[in-house]
Design a protein around this motif. Structure first.
Motif, short mmCIF file in Angstrom:
data_model
loop_
_atom_site.label_atom_id
_atom_site.label_comp_id
_atom_site.label_asym_id
_atom_site.label_seq_id
_atom_site.Cartn_x
_atom_site.Cartn_y
_atom_site.Cartn_z
N ARG B 77 0.80 -1.23 0.00
CA ARG B 77 0.00 0.00 0.00
C ARG B 77 0.83 1.27 0.00
O ARG B 77 0.28 2.36 -0.11
CB ARG B 77 -0.92 0.00 1.23
N PRO B 153 -0.15 3.43 -4.90
CA PRO B 153 -0.11 3.36 -3.43
C PRO B 153 -1.15 4.29 -2.80
O PRO B 153 -1.50 5.31 -3.39
CB PRO B 153 1.31 3.81 -3.09
N ARG B 154 -1.63 3.92 -1.63
CA ARG B 154 -2.55 4.81 -0.90
C ARG B 154 -1.78 5.80 -0.04
O ARG B 154 -2.32 6.79 0.42
CB ARG B 154 -3.45 3.98 0.02
N VAL B 186 -4.72 10.21 -2.17
CA VAL B 186 -3.47 9.61 -1.68
C VAL B 186 -2.96 10.43 -0.48
O VAL B 186 -2.94 11.65 -0.52
CB VAL B 186 -2.41 9.58 -2.78
#
Lengths: 285, 311
Positions: B77, B153-154, B186
């Motif tokens: 993540r 990705p978060r 994000v």
């Protein structure tokens, strides 16, 4: 080419939505990435090719030609030294390549590439497998080229022995790159590796029957427990698979050579996974 | 769920303590900065968040996953941009992204589309076939960012992202980061030693000597210091500070060869001080408090000073 000074105003910053399920890593694909990168890098640095093949070939020619008349290997029948020394040179090429390639772990760490691998969601064994597979591909490619020179000295193994030789070179290279990886992983400088190379790796090769057949006394004991001995012997066995040339009487049998080399490869692979799996601050040298 | 929860984290290097009992929470969708001088502990914290070094004490959860026991979840993540470049210089831009994609399980058409889109968004699509070693520092940084964001990705972690960037490139970077946050939610966490960069974050944690000494939005932090910041330079600043305190009852902090005072209506104090000590004062300035004033107020040190914990 001019650099754009501002970012283009795209309607979206990417096709990837982070809200979607997170990525699913595939260890074999990850290993393929690292192996393929290793090979591409190698091809783009021609001086490495010259370094890893050039020196052993020169040694082979000089030693072979120099000792041609003065040395007759006992029990080697009609072989001259150039011929005797051929399998050893092949293994030396694999060893050099294994070392030069695994040294790149030190560079990867220093230059920063490694850190992005370390924070990616791949298991450490996949990282090790990728590195070793890449290094092995490079070593076998170089060893294979040298192998063709066998024809110039009148060694003509049957077709199946050629194939087996390539397989055996893969096994040997895996073992040697694994050994190089274990040694290089914790090192912070290439200089440090040079010491290991001259004090450990080269002697390992010297006492493998590459230069002279099984000696007596304490040297014999070292040669017997030295796994590289079985790599050199295996190559020798395969090169003369169908030949009437008399091989040294105490040369280990082919199955035994394959077994020892396979075990050697397994042990160094396992050891590589173990050292690489231990997270410490040392990952950041 | 918060993006990051750090609880009671301490970290020791053999020679010194780098972090001491750090607690903080980063909310999802925030741009959060760790501001601090070198040796303040922000890079150590970054490495812990990035799962690059093992946690020694305390706990860190990223989107609810424990970095110690669920590092794998965390790694899927997060996207990480390191201070040192992580691109392979011998490979082309496209190759770098391809291998990065493979590491994250992306391949084929999906990977090609994503790489192309990332490079376009960052304005480097026309350099895709060039080796990284032929790119300028600014362009490399963009590719680095594309590499870190490739798998969606978060949480994006960046260590000193502005290092080596010229002012125009910094503006670009921040424009991109805001887009990333606004359009995709994000969460962005970055470390910086630049005060003006930390100003741009939604919230920031000021770190000194391994501790979080302040944590809030830049505006709130400045408001807390209040008034105006008056900076007085003098030959014997310690003596002057004592005299100013005796005469006007103003207490400030002495930093090197300057005295820093925080007072309301600073402009009114300037003539009074200059008239009272015409020979002692070498220069005097007044301004609104900056993050540096916040730092001084909280630590008693000037921002540039190297402050580290005693070992």
């Amino acid at each position: 080419m001019t650099e754009p000074t501002t970012l283009p105003n795209e309607p979206d910053t990417g096709v990837v939505s982070p809200a979607a399920a997170p990525v699913q890593p595939r260890p074999v694909l990850a290993a393929a990435a690292l192996a393929s990168r290793e090979f591409v890098r190698f091809i783009r640095q021609p001086n490495r090719v010259v370094g890893a093949v050039g020196q052993p070939v020169l040694f082979w020619l000089f030693f072979g030609a120099g000792f041609h008349k003065s040395l007759q290997i006992p029990g080697s029948g009609q072989q001259d030294y150039l011929e005797y020394y051929f399998p050893g040179t092949l293994v030396l090429i694999l060893l050099f390549t294994a070392i030069f390639t695994t040294i790149s772990v030190i560079e990867d760490r220093r230059e920063g590439f490694l850190q992005s691998v370390l924070v990616s969601p791949i298991p450490r064994w996949a990282m090790v497998l990728g590195k070793l597979a890449g290094a092995t591909a490079i070593a076998v490619a170089q060893g294979g080229l040298f192998l063709l020179l066998a024809l110039t000295i009148g060694v003509t193994p049957p077709w199946w022995a050629w194939l087996s030789l390539v397989g055996f070179l893969v096994l040997t290279s895996l073992a040697l790159t694994g050994l190089g990886f274990v040694l290089a992983w914790r090192m912070d400088s290439v200089q440090g590796f040079h010491a290991v190379m001259s004090l450990f790796l080269l002697p390992l090769w010297l006492l493998s029957g590459a230069l002279f057949p099984n000696p007596a006394g304490w040297l014999a004991a070292i040669t017997t427990v030295n796994p590289v001995t079985y790599a050199v012997a295996g190559v020798r066995r395969l090169l003369y698979a169908d030949s009437t040339v008399a091989l040294p009487a105490d040369l280990p049998s082919l199955p035994w050579c394959v077994a020892v080399t396979a075990a050697f490869a397994l042990v160094t692979f396992a050891a590589s996974c173990k050292v690489a799996g231990t997270r410490t601050t040392g990952d950041l040298l | 769920m918060p993006a990051i929860e750090v609880a009671n984290v301490s970290y020791r290097y053999p020679q010194r303590q780098a972090l001491a009992n750090v607690d903080l929470t980063v909310n999802e969708g925030e741009i959060f900065a760790f501001l601090g001088p070198n040796g303040g502990g922000k890079t150590t914290l970054f490495r812990l968040l990035a799962t690059l070094v093992p946690l020694q004490e305390g706990s860190i959860r990223i989107f609810g996953s424990d970095v110690r026991t669920q590092a794998d979840h965390v790694r899927r993540r997060i996207g990480v941009v390191f201070q040192a470049p992580s691109l392979d210089k011998k490979l082309t831009v496209a190759e770098n992204l391809k291998y990065q994609g493979w590491l994250y399980g992306l391949s084929g058409q999906t990977l090609r589309q994503r790489s192309q889109q990332m490079l376009q968004n960052l304005g480097v699509a026309d350099r895709a076939g060039d080796r990284v070693e032929t790119l300028s520092g600014g362009l490399r940084r963009r590719v680095e960012l594309a590499k870190a964001c490739l798998h969606g990705p978060r949480l994006l972690l960046m260590d000193e992202p502005s290092t080596g960037l010229d002012p125009a490139a910094r503006i670009d970077l921040w424009q991109y980061l805001r887009q990333l946050r606004d359009r995709q939610g994000v969460t962005i966490v970055l470390t910086t030693h630049l005060l003006e960069e930390a100003e741009k974050a939604d919230r920031l944690a000021i770190m000194a000597a391994g501790k979080v000494v302040a944590l809030d939005s830049p505006d709130n932090l400045r408001a807390e210091v209040g008034g105006d910041a008056i900076t007085v330079a003098a030959a014997d600043v310690v003596a002057l500070a004592a005299e100013i305190e005796a005469k006007f009852g103003l207490r400030g902090s002495v930093l090197g060869e300057t005295l820093r005072l925080h007072e309301a209506s600073g402009h009114e104090w300037i003539p009074r001080l200059v008239e009272a000590f015409p020979n002692e004062i070498r220069s005097i300035t007044v301004g609104k408090p900056t993050l540096e004033d916040v730092f001084i107020a909280r630590t008693g040190h000037r921002f540039g000073d190297d402050v580290s914990l005693p070992s």
